[in-house]
Design a protein around this motif. Structure first.
Motif, PDB file in Angstrom:
ATOM      1  N   SER A  21       9.893  -9.630 -19.898  1.00 57.19           N
ATOM      2  CA  SER A  21       9.995  -9.347 -21.332  1.00 57.19           C
ATOM      3  C   SER A  21      10.240  -7.864 -21.578  1.00 57.19           C
ATOM      4  O   SER A  21      11.107  -7.472 -22.377  1.00 57.19           O
ATOM      5  CB  SER A  21       8.712  -9.794 -22.035  1.00 57.19           C
ATOM      6  N   HIS A  22       9.495  -7.023 -20.888  1.00 57.08           N
ATOM      7  CA  HIS A  22       9.597  -5.578 -21.082  1.00 57.08           C
ATOM      8  C   HIS A  22      10.986  -5.067 -20.709  1.00 57.08           C
ATOM      9  O   HIS A  22      11.604  -4.307 -21.475  1.00 57.08           O
ATOM     10  CB  HIS A  22       8.530  -4.874 -20.242  1.00 57.08           C
ATOM     11  N   LEU A  23      11.482  -5.478 -19.555  1.00 59.85           N
ATOM     12  CA  LEU A  23      12.780  -4.981 -19.096  1.00 59.85           C
ATOM     13  C   LEU A  23      13.915  -5.466 -19.986  1.00 59.85           C
ATOM     14  O   LEU A  23      14.860  -4.720 -20.267  1.00 59.85           O
ATOM     15  CB  LEU A  23      13.023  -5.394 -17.642  1.00 59.85           C
ATOM     16  N   LEU A  24      13.837  -6.712 -20.438  1.00 59.24           N
ATOM     17  CA  LEU A  24      14.861  -7.219 -21.355  1.00 59.24           C
ATOM     18  C   LEU A  24      14.877  -6.400 -22.645  1.00 59.24           C
ATOM     19  O   LEU A  24      15.951  -6.052 -23.160  1.00 59.24           O
ATOM     20  CB  LEU A  24      14.615  -8.692 -21.672  1.00 59.24           C
ATOM     21  N   LYS A  25      13.717  -6.082 -23.169  1.00 57.90           N
ATOM     22  CA  LYS A  25      13.639  -5.286 -24.393  1.00 57.90           C
ATOM     23  C   LYS A  25      14.169  -3.874 -24.184  1.00 57.90           C
ATOM     24  O   LYS A  25      14.674  -3.244 -25.131  1.00 57.90           O
ATOM     25  CB  LYS A  25      12.191  -5.225 -24.890  1.00 57.90           C
ATOM     26  N   LYS A  26      14.065  -3.378 -22.955  1.00 59.53           N
ATOM     27  CA  LYS A  26      14.527  -2.026 -22.645  1.00 59.53           C
ATOM     28  C   LYS A  26      16.009  -1.980 -22.277  1.00 59.53           C
ATOM     29  O   LYS A  26      16.531  -0.919 -21.927  1.00 59.53           O
ATOM     30  CB  LYS A  26      13.682  -1.429 -21.514  1.00 59.53           C
ATOM     31  N   GLY A  27      16.684  -3.129 -22.320  1.00 66.07           N
ATOM     32  CA  GLY A  27      18.118  -3.138 -22.110  1.00 66.07           C
ATOM     33  C   GLY A  27      18.587  -3.452 -20.704  1.00 66.07           C
ATOM     34  O   GLY A  27      19.778  -3.315 -20.409  1.00 66.07           O
ATOM     35  N   TYR A  28      17.680  -3.876 -19.848  1.00 68.55           N
ATOM     36  CA  TYR A  28      18.062  -4.298 -18.509  1.00 68.55           C
ATOM     37  C   TYR A  28      18.507  -5.760 -18.516  1.00 68.55           C
ATOM     38  O   TYR A  28      18.133  -6.532 -19.404  1.00 68.55           O
ATOM     39  CB  TYR A  28      16.886  -4.180 -17.538  1.00 68.55           C
TER      40      TYR A  28
END
Length: 339
Positions: A21-28
């Motif tokens: 979830s975190h990485l998707l939100k950060k654009g990864y």
């Protein structure tokens, strides 16, 4: 600039789903490879349909699965394995195949694949039992007291042995004991188990209440992994970092006392020595100084968010549906040999 694609091996678990979830939100972009040994497929449902998310059923002990999973990947986070002392003790053969042989063969496989960083998720349990007046930093002598920690120590050594020969930047993160909400919630961990049992009116039996452990919120782990992914090579190249903060070094009794502030009528029974002798406080000076990392969430805040979740009916089935909310049983036939 095109988005980096990060492979999370074992990414459908308690920490991995929050990291996703975190990485998707950060654009990864995120690709999860998971064998679903805990039948935890439900945990990835929030991400299905996201164009930057991919899921592959695969076994880290199987090079064919790994070959498919690394296509187009820039970096790898190795979370996979049987996590925790009880489950590895219950399934020693699977533990050896996955946590010892499998993780090390995975590390071997990833060399020469033109990757950026390979981050291995280890554990502060590696410190085992230390003196009451001591704080374990990354140079402290390791003293693994379980199959789980022993496998982690061996995997750390194996990864670090690649320092002069791998084409990737290896990093070891020794995680404190996790707490916090997750799509694949676990109630077999101290903060979540204690809070749940007292909230639902069960008598809480606490062994060795004065033993110390460090704790860290799963969202803070996700922030740290991102920071390592973004870090300059010279800061993290084959370095080991304790992951957490001194403010979250707690004894079991300190955790209980915090929960009882919310429910003073909770029933607690303190008893003698249990079958888990671990007792360690940990220094997180290095991760703060080198990566400027400081966790945002305290144990107190983790307890509060759990209680708020219980109050609206989330996890209402967590006591009767035990298997869904912890690492108790596995379904694993083993992967084919890579010979």
């Amino acid at each position: 600039m095109s988005k980096k694609r990060i492979l999370l091996i074992g990414g459908a678990g308690y920490v991995g789903t929050v990291l996703t979830s975190h990485l998707l939100k950060k654009g990864y972009k995120v690709r999860v490879m998971d064998e679903f040994v805990y039948e935890n497929q439900f945990a990835i449902k929030p991400y299905i349909g996201d164009p930057d998310f991919e899921i592959q059923k695969g076994d880290l002990t199987n090079n064919q699965d790994l070959e498919e999973a690394i296509q187009g990947v820039s970096d790898v986070v190795v979370l996979g394995g049987l996590v925790g002392d009880p489950v590895t003790k219950k399934y020693p053969d699977a533990s050896n195949k996955i946590n010892t042989e499998g993780v090390q063969s995975c590390i071997d496989f990833l060399s020469g694949k033109d990757l950026g960083k390979v981050i291995f998720i280890s554990t502060c349990s590696n410190y085992g039992l230390i003196g009451e007046d001591e704080m374990a930093d990354e140079e402290f002598e390791l003293n693994p007291l379980s199959l789980y920690a022993t496998a982690k120590v061996e995997a750390e050594k194996h990864l670090l042995s690649y320092k002069e020969k791998a084409d990737y930047t290896g990093v070891v993160l020794r995680f404190a004991t996790a707490f916090g909400l997750s799509p694949r919630m676990r109630f077999d961990l101290t903060v979540s188990q204690f809070t749940r049992d007292l909230y639902f009116g069960k008598e809480l039996v606490v062994y060795d209440e004065h033993t110390w452990r460090p704790y860290c919120h799963v969202r803070d782990f996700a922030r740290l992994v991102e920071r390592v992914l973004d870090a300059e090579k010279e800061k993290v190249n084959f370095e080991v970092f304790n992951a957490g903060a001194e403010k979250n070094n707690f004894t079991k009794k300190m955790i209980v006392d915090e929960i009882l502030k919310h429910d003073p009528e909770g029933s607690v029974k303190y008893t003698g020595k249990g079958d888990d002798p671990r007792n360690y406080r940990v220094s997180f000076k290095k991760v703060k100084e080198v990566l400027d990392f400081e966790p945002e969430f305290t144990v107190e805040e983790g307890i509060q968010e759990l209680i708020e979740a219980f109050e609206i009916g989330v996890y209402a089935d967590s006591i009767e549906n035990k298997g869904k909310y912890g690492n108790f049983e596995i379904k694993y036939d083993g992967a084919p040999n890579n010979d």
